[in-house]
Design an enzyme around this catalytic site. Structure first.
Site, mmCIF file in Angstrom:
data_model
loop_
_atom_site.group_PDB
_atom_site.id
_atom_site.type_symbol
_atom_site.label_atom_id
_atom_site.label_comp_id
_atom_site.label_asym_id
_atom_site.label_seq_id
_atom_site.Cartn_x
_atom_site.Cartn_y
_atom_site.Cartn_z
ATOM 1 N N MET A 1 0.783 -1.198 0.000
ATOM 2 C CA MET A 1 0.000 0.000 0.000
ATOM 3 C C MET A 1 0.830 1.270 0.000
ATOM 4 O O MET A 1 0.334 2.304 0.415
ATOM 5 C CB MET A 1 -0.921 0.003 1.194
ATOM 6 C CG MET A 1 -0.193 0.295 2.483
ATOM 7 S SD MET A 1 -1.152 0.047 3.930
ATOM 8 C CE MET A 1 -1.215 -1.705 3.942
ATOM 9 N N PRO A 2 2.034 1.241 -0.447
ATOM 10 C CA PRO A 2 2.801 2.489 -0.450
ATOM 11 C C PRO A 2 2.176 3.551 -1.347
ATOM 12 O O PRO A 2 1.579 3.243 -2.367
ATOM 13 C CB PRO A 2 4.166 2.080 -0.992
ATOM 14 C CG PRO A 2 4.254 0.617 -0.727
ATOM 15 C CD PRO A 2 2.856 0.110 -0.876
#
Length: 127
Positions: A1-2
């Protein structure tokens, strides 16, 4: 989820900024276990008076090919994983764009599951 933000100086080659984004994403999938479909990036180019850098800080000789890469991601990666990410992304950026490794600058900010909503006003990572 960066969440990845990439900033460069305005350049005539419009393909270079997306290539940097592709390189960073590939490096994240290879080094910090980011899924292939987990791509959230903000790509920006700036006029020279809007992006500043020190040309020699810490003995690294930068020039106007500087690339700022800011990654916000969930806490939990090891120092070794982060160092591998920096190395691999820098290699891939150099291969894809010709930008010299000395011009690739990283910053990582870590947070927690509650700090993310992927839409609909829901903290999906808490489920």
């Amino acid at each position: 989820m960066p969440l990845v933000r990439i900033d460069v100086l305005t350049e005539p080659n419009a393909d270079r900024l997306p290539a940097i984004g592709d390189a960073v994403h590939q490096a994240m999938t290879e080094t910090i276990n980011v899924p292939v479909d987990d791509r959230f990036q903000i790509l920006n180019s700036h006029a020279t008076d809007r992006l500043r850098y020190d040309p020699g800080y810490l003995g690294v000789h930068r020039d106007d090919d500087i690339v700022y890469i800011a990654i916000t991601m969930r806490a939990g990666r090891t120092n070794e994983q982060k160092a591998a990410l920096y190395r691999r992304a820098t290699e891939l950026i150099a291969e894809a764009t010709g930008i010299e490794p000395r011009n690739v600058f990283f910053s990582v900010t870590e947070n927690h599951e509650v700090d993310w909503s992927f839409g609909e006003g829901v903290a999906q990572m808490l489920s």
